[in-house]
Every structure is written in structure tokens, then in C-alpha cells.
Design an enzyme around this catalytic site. Structure first.
Site, PDB file in Angstrom:
ATOM      1  N   THR A 133     -33.302 -67.819  88.677  1.00 62.42           N
ATOM      2  CA  THR A 133     -32.244 -67.024  89.303  1.00 62.42           C
ATOM      3  C   THR A 133     -30.866 -67.369  88.746  1.00 62.42           C
ATOM      4  O   THR A 133     -30.647 -68.486  88.271  1.00 62.42           O
ATOM      5  CB  THR A 133     -32.261 -67.296  90.825  1.00 62.42           C
ATOM      6  OG1 THR A 133     -31.102 -66.724  91.413  1.00 62.42           O
ATOM      7  CG2 THR A 133     -32.270 -68.776  91.144  1.00 62.42           C
ATOM      8  N   ASP A 134     -29.943 -66.414  88.868  1.00 61.11           N
ATOM      9  CA  ASP A 134     -28.555 -66.690  88.466  1.00 61.11           C
ATOM     10  C   ASP A 134     -27.861 -67.657  89.440  1.00 61.11           C
ATOM     11  O   ASP A 134     -26.814 -68.213  89.127  1.00 61.11           O
ATOM     12  CB  ASP A 134     -27.749 -65.387  88.341  1.00 61.11           C
ATOM     13  CG  ASP A 134     -27.669 -64.567  89.624  1.00 61.11           C
ATOM     14  OD1 ASP A 134     -28.251 -64.970  90.645  1.00 61.11           O
ATOM     15  OD2 ASP A 134     -27.011 -63.493  89.595  1.00 61.11           O
ATOM     16  N   GLU A 135     -28.474 -67.856  90.628  1.00 58.10           N
ATOM     17  CA  GLU A 135     -27.810 -68.701  91.636  1.00 58.10           C
ATOM     18  C   GLU A 135     -27.694 -70.159  91.203  1.00 58.10           C
ATOM     19  O   GLU A 135     -26.895 -70.903  91.765  1.00 58.10           O
ATOM     20  CB  GLU A 135     -28.552 -68.624  92.978  1.00 58.10           C
ATOM     21  CG  GLU A 135     -28.595 -67.226  93.527  1.00 58.10           C
ATOM     22  CD  GLU A 135     -28.790 -67.154  95.030  1.00 58.10           C
ATOM     23  OE1 GLU A 135     -28.724 -68.189  95.712  1.00 58.10           O
ATOM     24  OE2 GLU A 135     -29.012 -66.043  95.515  1.00 58.10           O
ATOM     25  N   TYR A 159     -31.726 -73.577  98.457  1.00 58.53           N
ATOM     26  CA  TYR A 159     -32.561 -72.698  97.623  1.00 58.53           C
ATOM     27  C   TYR A 159     -32.179 -72.845  96.150  1.00 58.53           C
ATOM     28  O   TYR A 159     -33.041 -73.123  95.296  1.00 58.53           O
ATOM     29  CB  TYR A 159     -32.416 -71.239  98.066  1.00 58.53           C
ATOM     30  CG  TYR A 159     -32.889 -70.253  97.009  1.00 58.53           C
ATOM     31  CD1 TYR A 159     -34.238 -70.157  96.685  1.00 58.53           C
ATOM     32  CD2 TYR A 159     -31.987 -69.446  96.324  1.00 58.53           C
ATOM     33  CE1 TYR A 159     -34.677 -69.269  95.697  1.00 58.53           C
ATOM     34  CE2 TYR A 159     -32.415 -68.561  95.341  1.00 58.53           C
ATOM     35  CZ  TYR A 159     -33.755 -68.475  95.031  1.00 58.53           C
ATOM     36  OH  TYR A 159     -34.189 -67.614  94.054  1.00 58.53           O
ATOM     37  N   LYS A 163     -34.277 -74.342  92.938  1.00 60.61           N
ATOM     38  CA  LYS A 163     -34.603 -73.562  91.733  1.00 60.61           C
ATOM     39  C   LYS A 163     -34.029 -74.270  90.491  1.00 60.61           C
ATOM     40  O   LYS A 163     -34.660 -74.302  89.438  1.00 60.61           O
ATOM     41  CB  LYS A 163     -34.041 -72.139  91.827  1.00 60.61           C
ATOM     42  CG  LYS A 163     -34.742 -71.240  92.832  1.00 60.61           C
ATOM     43  CD  LYS A 163     -36.190 -70.953  92.477  1.00 60.61           C
ATOM     44  CE  LYS A 163     -36.367 -70.041  91.283  1.00 60.61           C
ATOM     45  NZ  LYS A 163     -37.797 -69.672  91.068  1.00 60.61           N
TER      46      LYS A 163
HETATM   47  P1  NAD Z   1     -40.628 -63.429  97.533  1.00 59.28           P
HETATM   48  O1  NAD Z   1     -40.204 -64.421  98.556  1.00 59.28           O
HETATM   49  O2  NAD Z   1     -40.640 -61.986  97.870  1.00 59.28           O
HETATM   50  O3  NAD Z   1     -42.114 -63.776  97.040  1.00 59.28           O
HETATM   51  C1  NAD Z   1     -42.536 -65.091  96.769  1.00 59.28           C
HETATM   52  C2  NAD Z   1     -44.055 -65.074  96.659  1.00 59.28           C
HETATM   53  O4  NAD Z   1     -44.485 -66.397  96.341  1.00 59.28           O
HETATM   54  C3  NAD Z   1     -44.756 -64.680  97.965  1.00 59.28           C
HETATM   55  O5  NAD Z   1     -45.808 -63.778  97.692  1.00 59.28           O
HETATM   56  C4  NAD Z   1     -45.304 -66.001  98.493  1.00 59.28           C
HETATM   57  O6  NAD Z   1     -46.482 -65.847  99.254  1.00 59.28           O
HETATM   58  C5  NAD Z   1     -45.565 -66.750  97.196  1.00 59.28           C
HETATM   59  N1  NAD Z   1     -45.532 -68.204  97.374  1.00 59.28           N
HETATM   60  C6  NAD Z   1     -44.622 -68.944  98.063  1.00 59.28           C
HETATM   61  N2  NAD Z   1     -44.948 -70.250  97.993  1.00 59.28           N
HETATM   62  C7  NAD Z   1     -46.063 -70.337  97.234  1.00 59.28           C
HETATM   63  C8  NAD Z   1     -46.847 -71.414  96.781  1.00 59.28           C
HETATM   64  N3  NAD Z   1     -46.565 -72.672  97.097  1.00 59.28           N
HETATM   65  N4  NAD Z   1     -47.918 -71.146  96.003  1.00 59.28           N
HETATM   66  C9  NAD Z   1     -48.245 -69.874  95.672  1.00 59.28           C
HETATM   67  N5  NAD Z   1     -47.535 -68.815  96.079  1.00 59.28           N
HETATM   68  C10 NAD Z   1     -46.444 -69.031  96.847  1.00 59.28           C
HETATM   69  O7  NAD Z   1     -39.733 -63.719  96.263  1.00 59.28           O
HETATM   70  P2  NAD Z   1     -39.189 -62.714  95.150  1.00 59.28           P
HETATM   71  O8  NAD Z   1     -37.908 -62.148  95.607  1.00 59.28           O
HETATM   72  O9  NAD Z   1     -40.282 -61.830  94.727  1.00 59.28           O
HETATM   73  O10 NAD Z   1     -38.861 -63.753  93.989  1.00 59.28           O
HETATM   74  C11 NAD Z   1     -39.844 -64.133  93.050  1.00 59.28           C
HETATM   75  C12 NAD Z   1     -39.247 -65.142  92.095  1.00 59.28           C
HETATM   76  O11 NAD Z   1     -38.120 -64.576  91.443  1.00 59.28           O
HETATM   77  C13 NAD Z   1     -38.744 -66.404  92.783  1.00 59.28           C
HETATM   78  O12 NAD Z   1     -39.039 -67.495  91.951  1.00 59.28           O
HETATM   79  C14 NAD Z   1     -37.245 -66.200  92.891  1.00 59.28           C
HETATM   80  O13 NAD Z   1     -36.574 -67.423  92.872  1.00 59.28           O
HETATM   81  C15 NAD Z   1     -36.985 -65.396  91.632  1.00 59.28           C
HETATM   82  N6  NAD Z   1     -35.825 -64.491  91.681  1.00 59.28           N
HETATM   83  C16 NAD Z   1     -35.682 -63.613  92.718  1.00 59.28           C
HETATM   84  C17 NAD Z   1     -34.614 -62.710  92.700  1.00 59.28           C
HETATM   85  C18 NAD Z   1     -34.426 -61.695  93.801  1.00 59.28           C
HETATM   86  O14 NAD Z   1     -33.399 -61.007  93.821  1.00 59.28           O
HETATM   87  N7  NAD Z   1     -35.363 -61.528  94.719  1.00 59.28           N
HETATM   88  C19 NAD Z   1     -33.710 -62.735  91.640  1.00 59.28           C
HETATM   89  C20 NAD Z   1     -33.886 -63.663  90.614  1.00 59.28           C
HETATM   90  C21 NAD Z   1     -34.963 -64.522  90.635  1.00 59.28           C
HETATM   91  O1  DAU Z   2     -28.996 -63.787  92.716  1.00 60.12           O
HETATM   92  C1  DAU Z   2     -30.389 -63.828  92.763  1.00 60.12           C
HETATM   93  C2  DAU Z   2     -30.830 -64.162  94.162  1.00 60.12           C
HETATM   94  O2  DAU Z   2     -30.614 -62.991  94.945  1.00 60.12           O
HETATM   95  C3  DAU Z   2     -32.286 -64.604  94.252  1.00 60.12           C
HETATM   96  O3  DAU Z   2     -32.426 -65.811  93.559  1.00 60.12           O
HETATM   97  C4  DAU Z   2     -32.700 -64.800  95.711  1.00 60.12           C
HETATM   98  O4  DAU Z   2     -34.081 -65.105  95.769  1.00 60.12           O
HETATM   99  C5  DAU Z   2     -32.445 -63.510  96.449  1.00 60.12           C
HETATM  100  O5  DAU Z   2     -32.754 -63.665  97.822  1.00 60.12           O
HETATM  101  C6  DAU Z   2     -30.983 -63.085  96.297  1.00 60.12           C
HETATM  102  O6  DAU Z   2     -30.111 -64.013  96.987  1.00 60.12           O
HETATM  103  P1  DAU Z   2     -28.855 -63.508  97.843  1.00 60.12           P
HETATM  104  O7  DAU Z   2     -28.490 -64.552  98.805  1.00 60.12           O
HETATM  105  O8  DAU Z   2     -27.779 -62.988  96.959  1.00 60.12           O
HETATM  106  O9  DAU Z   2     -29.559 -62.224  98.559  1.00 60.12           O
HETATM  107  P2  DAU Z   2     -29.486 -61.685 100.053  1.00 60.12           P
HETATM  108  O10 DAU Z   2     -30.134 -60.343 100.044  1.00 60.12           O
HETATM  109  O11 DAU Z   2     -29.952 -62.678 101.044  1.00 60.12           O
HETATM  110  O12 DAU Z   2     -27.936 -61.472 100.275  1.00 60.12           O
HETATM  111  C7  DAU Z   2     -27.155 -60.662  99.409  1.00 60.12           C
HETATM  112  C8  DAU Z   2     -25.723 -60.766  99.854  1.00 60.12           C
HETATM  113  O13 DAU Z   2     -25.588 -60.106 101.121  1.00 60.12           O
HETATM  114  C9  DAU Z   2     -25.258 -62.185 100.080  1.00 60.12           C
HETATM  115  O14 DAU Z   2     -23.907 -62.304  99.671  1.00 60.12           O
HETATM  116  C10 DAU Z   2     -25.379 -62.386 101.585  1.00 60.12           C
HETATM  117  C11 DAU Z   2     -25.113 -60.997 102.133  1.00 60.12           C
HETATM  118  N1  DAU Z   2     -25.828 -60.665 103.388  1.00 60.12           N
HETATM  119  C12 DAU Z   2     -27.183 -60.879 103.451  1.00 60.12           C
HETATM  120  C13 DAU Z   2     -27.893 -60.595 104.600  1.00 60.12           C
HETATM  121  C14 DAU Z   2     -29.386 -60.856 104.673  1.00 60.12           C
HETATM  122  C15 DAU Z   2     -25.151 -60.101 104.461  1.00 60.12           C
HETATM  123  O15 DAU Z   2     -23.923 -59.874 104.384  1.00 60.12           O
HETATM  124  N2  DAU Z   2     -25.859 -59.804 105.589  1.00 60.12           N
HETATM  125  C16 DAU Z   2     -27.193 -60.051 105.725  1.00 60.12           C
HETATM  126  O16 DAU Z   2     -27.767 -59.794 106.815  1.00 60.12           O
END
Ligand code: NAD
Ligand code: DAU
Length: 353
Positions: A133-135, A159, A163
Site C-alpha cells: 500500500t501507499d500508506e 495497519y 504493512k
Molecule cells: P480485504 O480486507 O478486503 O481482504 C483481505 C483478505 O485476506 C480477506 O479475504 C481475508 O479473509 C484474507 N485474510 C486475512 N488474513 C488472512 C490470513 N492470515 N491468511 C489468509 N487469508 C487471510 O483487503 P483488500 O482491500 O482486498 O486488500 C488486499 C491487499 O491489498 C492487502 O494486502 C492490502 O494491504 C492491499 N491494499 C489494499 C488497498 C485498498 O484500497 N483496499 C490498496 C492498496 C493495497
Molecule cells: O491507500 C491505500 C489504503 O486505502 C489501503 O492500504 C487500505 O487497506 C484501505 O483500507 C485504504 O485505507 P484508507 O484509510 O485510506 O481507506 P478508508 O476507506 O478507510 O478511508 C478513506 C478515507 O475516508 C480516509 O481518509 C478516512 C475517511 N473516512 C473513512 C470512513 C470509513 C471517513 O471520513 N469516514 C468513514 O466512515
């Protein structure tokens, strides 16, 4: 040929598996623990498809992973499995340390053991792609340039720290043991199957339910949004042509303040499913207490993947968000299913109602 995907029942993982099998016949072994975020309903369209083998289990279970690697001999492992929600990491970091750090370490150990036994050709061709992730880069001010791959790691939440630790382990396994790894650091994804604890699906679902739309703090935090299918195509491209040991930032060149995102979602809902009373959905916006340690701005410089690998997002934010809102309107059963007891408990804990 076969690939092993971890976390393939989650949001991005399931989109990736569906996309992969849409574009090729290469078998996918999908290892997922099925935490609250894992949902086999996402993969329902693959029922009876022999190209998809689902295994419920933990990436931290070295014996299980070793057995799968020995049995299926994948040419690559793509690691999506993680705890992914920042707010959950603030309320309870333990699982994040366990899965994202210890789990990744155990996965690396199993993969290293498997890889070291391979013959020269499959050994040279093997890849472990770690999805990050970019975080991990921390927070930017409004005027600072977007994150490049060499930006200092400055994670601010449990988190992102977990990562970051996993990224460092992956890097170390390449430098120390020669494991052929690739890492992608992507910005915020959105699209189908996004669990409604995250901003965009939460807003779409709360709006229709007549509930408040909770904006943290002043809503001026900036995120860079990428349609999930574009993230999947970037991962495929990096797996195909990325240079071993390299990191690729993935992003949509689409920075927007959270409040703008919420207004865009509300306007689309006004158009596609107007409120019965004719009032705009934006009337439901409610400002709530800010996230502790809330990162102000993320921005991805995606030049490396674009120039080196020729990847570009296919969707604009306008086209992607319209598809996304429409997808949620078209899938009320999926929404009802994820809004289980566990989900309701989370909403009560996080938002206090
Ligand atoms: P998500 O939470 O929707 O899905 C995570 C999946 O991993 C789930 O299906 C869960 O059951 C599985 N999981 C959790 N713990 C596990 C374990 N110990 N063993 C096997 N499976 C397990 O997450 P996502 O949003 O799909 O993100 C997927 C990946 O991409 C993550 O590594 C996250 O850090 C990364 N990522 C997410 C975003 C985003 O915006 N969602 C952006 C950049 C990177
Ligand atoms: O940048 C990549 C990341 O993006 C991934 O690594 C994470 O897995 C993914 O969850 C996401 O993280 P964020 O914290 O940016 O996503 P989230 O959807 O939780 O929140 C997006 C923005 O919105 C953040 O600034 C918090 C804000 N927010 C979120 C929620 C859930 C609100 O203002 N209200 C809310 O109820």
C-alpha cells in the site's frame, strides 16, 4: 501452469482471481482464511470451475502453505492476504501484527523452502509478488510531490506499520536469500465487492438506508483513487514483466478530498436512485470525530510502472465511480449478506450507534 493467490476472497483478491480467469486458463489456488473480510460469494461465478481451487487457511500456517506449494508447484505466489482496515488496526492492532507481519514471515519461509528445491528453469522463472500500500510512505502536505518508490517509509497507523514491516521482510528475503520477489504499493482502490467498512461502499450503503454519512474531521484528507480492475491489471503486468527485487507504485493520478468523494457518490445516487422525499443525499452528511493520527494526504507517482512496463489505468474516476455505484445498486443481496451480525457489531463499535 498454476499460481497461488492468498487473500483471494477479499475485495481486491477476488477481483484479481475473477479477472485472471477471465483472461487466461491458468489455474488459481486461492488460499484465504475467510476472516470477516473474506467472502466466497464474491467468487460464486466460479462455482464448478476446475481452474479455481479454494483452500480455507492461514498464510501463517507454514505446513499448510508448504503442502500447497508441493502439491500444485505454482510458478508464482501473489500475496493479498492481510488485515486491511486502518480503523480496525487502531481499535485492535493484534491481528494486524499476526497476519501482516508474522503471517507474511511464515509465508516467506514456506515459499523460500519450496523455491530453493526447484530445478534451475522453474527456479529462475518463479516470482513472489507482495501486494502492498501507499500508506507505508506516511502522509504528505498539500504541496509535497507524490510518493515515488524511493520515498522514505514513515507509516503512521498500526495497519501501515504492519504493512511496512511486511514489505521490509519481502525485501530482505530477496537481498539475503535471492528469493525473486516483486512488491507493488498501490493507492486507494474502489469497485465491486468492496467491504462496506471502507469509505466509498459505506457511503453508498448508508445513503440508501437513510443513515448518516460519517465524514471524519473536516473531510479534507486527500486520497488517490484507483478502480480495482486497474490495480489487477497492474499486478498482472508486474508479475509478467517486472524486474525482480523491484518495487512498483500503482496509482490513478486521481487525488480527491474525502468530502468531494462523498459529494460525487451522493450526486450519482441522486441521479440513479433518488430519495423518495426528493431531497439530495448530501443532506445526510454528518461530521464525526476524526480518525486518530489520520494521514492528511496520499499521492502516488506511477511513472515507473507506466514508463517501464507500459501500464496505464483504463478507467477514469468518473467512469469507475459510476460503475461502482451502479454495481452496489444492482447487488442488494451481496450487500445484505455482508451486513451480518459481525458487521453490525463493528459499526456500533466504530460509530457508536
Ligand atoms: P480485504 O480486507 O478486503 O481482504 C483481505 C483478505 O485476506 C480477506 O479475504 C481475508 O479473509 C484474507 N485474510 C486475512 N488474513 C488472512 C490470513 N492470515 N491468511 C489468509 N487469508 C487471510 O483487503 P483488500 O482491500 O482486498 O486488500 C488486499 C491487499 O491489498 C492487502 O494486502 C492490502 O494491504 C492491499 N491494499 C489494499 C488497498 C485498498 O484500497 N483496499 C490498496 C492498496 C493495497
Ligand atoms: O491507500 C491505500 C489504503 O486505502 C489501503 O492500504 C487500505 O487497506 C484501505 O483500507 C485504504 O485505507 P484508507 O484509510 O485510506 O481507506 P478508508 O476507506 O478507510 O478511508 C478513506 C478515507 O475516508 C480516509 O481518509 C478516512 C475517511 N473516512 C473513512 C470512513 C470509513 C471517513 O471520513 N469516514 C468513514 O466512515
Amino acid at each position: 501452469m498454476t499460481i497461488l493467490v492468498t487473500g483471494g476472497a477479499g475485495f481486491i483478491g477476488s477481483n484479481f482471481v475473477l479477472d485472471w480467469l477471465d483472461k487466461s486458463d491458468e489455474q488459481v489456488i486461492n488460499l484465504d482464511k475467510l476472516t470477516y473480510a473474506g467472502n466466497l460469494q464474491n467468487l460464486a461465478s466460479l462455482a464448478g470451475d476446475a481452474r479455481h481451487v479454494f483452500v480455507q487457511g492461514d498464510i501463517g500456517d507454514t505446513a499448510l502453505v508448504a503442502g500447497l506449494l508441493a502439491q500444485y508447484q505454482p510458478r508464482a505466489v501473489v500475496n493479498f492476504a492481510a488485515e486491511s482496515h486502518v480503523d480496525r488496526s487502531i481499535l485492535g492492532p493484534g491481528e494486524f501484527i499476526q497476519t501482516n507481519i508474522v503471517g507474511t514471515f511464515n509465508l516467506l519461509e514456506a515459499v523460500r523452502a519450496f523455491w530453493s528445491t526447484l530445478d534451475a528453469a522453474p527456479k529462475a522463472a518463479f516470482r513472489l509478488l507482495h501486494v502492498s500500500t501507499d500508506e507505508v510512505y506516511g502522509s504528505l502536505s498539500k504541496t509535497e510531490p507524490a510518493f515515488t518508490e524511493t520515498h522514505r517509509y514513515e507509516p503512521n497507523s498500526p495497519y501501515s506499520a504492519s504493512k511496512a514491516a511486511s514489505d521490509h521482510l519481502v525485501r530482505a528475503y530477496h537481498h539475503t536469500y535471492g528469493l525473486p520477489v516483486l512488491t507493488t504499493n498501490c493507492s486507494n482502490n474502489y469497485g465491486p465487492f468492496h467491504f462496506p467498512e471502507k469509505l466509498i461502499p459505506l457511503m453508498i450503503i448508508n445513503a440508501q438506508a437513510g443513515k448518516p454519512l460519517p465524514v471524519y474531521g473536516d473531510g479534507q484528507q486527500i486520497r488517490d483513487w484507483l478502480y480495482v480492475k486497474d490495480h489487477c491489471s497492474a499486478i498482472r503486468r508486474v508479475l509478467e514483466a517486472g524486474r525482480v527485487g523491484e518495487v512498483y507504485n500503482v496509482g490513478g493520478w486521481n487525488e480527491k478530498p474525502n468530502l468531494d468523494i462523498v459529494h460525487i457518490v451522493c450526486a450519482l445516487l441522486d441521479e440513479l436512485k433518488p430519495r423518495a422525499d426528493g431531497k439530495p443525499y448530501k443532506d445526510q452528511i454528518t461530521y464525526v470525530t476524526d480518525r486518530p493520527g489520520h494521514d492528511r494526504r496520499y499521492a502516488i507517482n506511477a511513472r515507473k510502472i507506466e514508463q517501464e512496463l507500459g501500464w496505464k489505468p483504463a478507467e477514469t474516476f468518473e467512469s469507475g465511480i459510476r460503475k461502482t455505484v451502479q454495481w452496489y445498486l444492482d447487488h442488494p443481496d451481496w450487500v445484505a449478506n455482508v451486513q451480518s451480525g459481525g458487521y453490525r457489531d463493528w459499526v456500533a463499535k466504530q460509530y457508536g450507534h
